[in-house]
Enzyme design. Sequence first.
Site, PDB file in Angstrom:
ATOM      1  N   HIS A  48       0.827  -1.207   0.000  1.00 45.64           N
ATOM      2  CA  HIS A  48       0.000   0.000   0.000  1.00 45.64           C
ATOM      3  C   HIS A  48       0.866   1.264   0.000  1.00 45.64           C
ATOM      4  O   HIS A  48       1.075   1.892   1.025  1.00 45.64           O
ATOM      5  CB  HIS A  48      -0.953  -0.016   1.201  1.00 45.64           C
ATOM      6  CG  HIS A  48      -2.100  -0.944   1.017  1.00 45.64           C
ATOM      7  ND1 HIS A  48      -2.801  -1.496   2.068  1.00 45.64           N
ATOM      8  CD2 HIS A  48      -2.688  -1.433  -0.111  1.00 45.64           C
ATOM      9  CE1 HIS A  48      -3.764  -2.275   1.581  1.00 45.64           C
ATOM     10  NE2 HIS A  48      -3.704  -2.254   0.275  1.00 45.64           N
ATOM     11  N   CYS A 103       3.572 -11.981   2.323  1.00 43.52           N
ATOM     12  CA  CYS A 103       4.595 -11.889   3.370  1.00 43.52           C
ATOM     13  C   CYS A 103       4.626 -13.205   4.149  1.00 43.52           C
ATOM     14  O   CYS A 103       3.567 -13.710   4.549  1.00 43.52           O
ATOM     15  CB  CYS A 103       4.256 -10.732   4.311  1.00 43.52           C
ATOM     16  SG  CYS A 103       5.318 -10.705   5.776  1.00 43.52           S
ATOM     17  N   HIS A 131     -10.039  -5.231   4.487  1.00 45.08           N
ATOM     18  CA  HIS A 131      -8.593  -5.127   4.243  1.00 45.08           C
ATOM     19  C   HIS A 131      -8.147  -6.386   3.507  1.00 45.08           C
ATOM     20  O   HIS A 131      -8.560  -7.497   3.848  1.00 45.08           O
ATOM     21  CB  HIS A 131      -7.834  -4.982   5.571  1.00 45.08           C
ATOM     22  CG  HIS A 131      -6.380  -4.651   5.381  1.00 45.08           C
ATOM     23  ND1 HIS A 131      -5.439  -5.618   5.079  1.00 45.08           N
ATOM     24  CD2 HIS A 131      -5.709  -3.474   5.425  1.00 45.08           C
ATOM     25  CE1 HIS A 131      -4.258  -5.042   4.961  1.00 45.08           C
ATOM     26  NE2 HIS A 131      -4.396  -3.739   5.159  1.00 45.08           N
ATOM     27  N   GLU A 133      -5.565  -8.206   3.599  1.00 47.19           N
ATOM     28  CA  GLU A 133      -4.985  -9.263   4.430  1.00 47.19           C
ATOM     29  C   GLU A 133      -6.078 -10.065   5.146  1.00 47.19           C
ATOM     30  O   GLU A 133      -6.023 -11.295   5.228  1.00 47.19           O
ATOM     31  CB  GLU A 133      -4.005  -8.689   5.459  1.00 47.19           C
ATOM     32  CG  GLU A 133      -3.295  -9.793   6.223  1.00 47.19           C
ATOM     33  CD  GLU A 133      -2.414  -9.293   7.362  1.00 47.19           C
ATOM     34  OE1 GLU A 133      -2.296 -10.024   8.365  1.00 47.19           O
ATOM     35  OE2 GLU A 133      -1.844  -8.185   7.258  1.00 47.19           O
ATOM     36  N   SER A 231      -2.740   0.068   6.592  1.00 46.80           N
ATOM     37  CA  SER A 231      -3.205  -0.178   7.962  1.00 46.80           C
ATOM     38  C   SER A 231      -2.124   0.150   8.981  1.00 46.80           C
ATOM     39  O   SER A 231      -2.378   0.848   9.971  1.00 46.80           O
ATOM     40  CB  SER A 231      -3.637  -1.641   8.104  1.00 46.80           C
ATOM     41  OG  SER A 231      -3.923  -1.941   9.448  1.00 46.80           O
ATOM     42  N   ASN A 232      -0.891  -0.317   8.748  1.00 48.38           N
ATOM     43  CA  ASN A 232       0.136  -0.105   9.775  1.00 48.38           C
ATOM     44  C   ASN A 232       0.513   1.372   9.894  1.00 48.38           C
ATOM     45  O   ASN A 232       0.853   1.843  10.978  1.00 48.38           O
ATOM     46  CB  ASN A 232       1.356  -1.016   9.535  1.00 48.38           C
ATOM     47  CG  ASN A 232       2.219  -0.567   8.395  1.00 48.38           C
ATOM     48  OD1 ASN A 232       3.066   0.300   8.557  1.00 48.38           O
ATOM     49  ND2 ASN A 232       2.029  -1.160   7.223  1.00 48.38           N
ATOM     50  N   SER A 275       5.353   0.143   4.511  1.00 45.38           N
ATOM     51  CA  SER A 275       5.354   0.106   3.045  1.00 45.38           C
ATOM     52  C   SER A 275       5.830   1.421   2.425  1.00 45.38           C
ATOM     53  O   SER A 275       5.712   1.623   1.219  1.00 45.38           O
ATOM     54  CB  SER A 275       3.961  -0.266   2.524  1.00 45.38           C
ATOM     55  OG  SER A 275       2.963   0.464   3.195  1.00 45.38           O
TER      56      SER A 275
END
EC number: 1.17.7.4
Length: 318
Positions: A48, A103, A131, A133, A231-232, A275
């Site tokens: 992302h 990942c 999301h 993931e 998200s992170n 990212s």
Amino acid sequence: MSAPLPPLTLYLAAPRGFCAGVDRAIKIVEMAIEKWGAPVYVRHEIVHNKYVVDSLRALGAVFVEELDDCPADRPVVFSAHGVPKAVPAEAARREMVWVDATCPLVSKVHIEAERHHQSGLQIIMIGHAGHPETIGTMGQLPEGEVLLVETEADVPGLQVRDPARLAFVTQTTLSVDDTAGIVAALQARFPQIVGPHKEDICYATTNRQESVKAMAPHIDAMLVVGAPNSSNSRRLVEVGERAGCPYAQLVQRATDIDWRALDGARAIGVTAGASAPEVLVDEVVAAIGARFDVTPRLVETAKENVEFKVPRILRVPA
């Protein structure tokens, strides 16, 4: 003669930016283009970050949302976030060449969910609806075998098959503190629920949140370099605010900085989501340096030396 620039202490978080999973995913796309030539199709944004996606597009990557959008005679790469099981199955059915850039830490969660399912447990996934993931992890198992929980408030309303036969997994990019609260609520309601052997939230997410927590009490404002759909990166903004930073802003590039909000600041912190490439951090730091007389400070809370191998298909000649 121009007026002197206002003094500013610039705190730089470490670790920040790219993690091993993102590094590997980008390398996979680059190596696929090198091996098979352009175009190479990529299902969903590989990571992302617009800058990264645009850079790979310039090399010959074509980004699509679904496998149906890919011709069968060109290679396709699956993004770092992971995909439902149906996607590689469909690629195999169409006899496509495909490379999985999921990942390895996300793959670990997929394997965990599969193992619990084989033991007859229903899975509760802590994650964000929609999301990629979360979609990928839930898509490892048949419909109804994975229930999604986004907040502690969702726990009381969960309709489970058997309260004594449950396990939980989590998205790898969540807030460590938020997740701990949801896990506690699940354990209180379902005392026999089985958790992962080791925390699902990845080392890079945890490390970046820890450096923000260490920096937050010393700064007036924080800039998080990252994409709005990362998200992170969004979690880093939240973690900074909760840890005592009065103002935190998510920026994709230096041009996004709201300078009015930084007016009068004496100390600013800068970090980047997993990212976001370092070149964008450099750009933000240079923009701050043009407006302030900067004294830099490094806030290092961990050292990272993780590296993941690329898939074998890219390591053997065409």
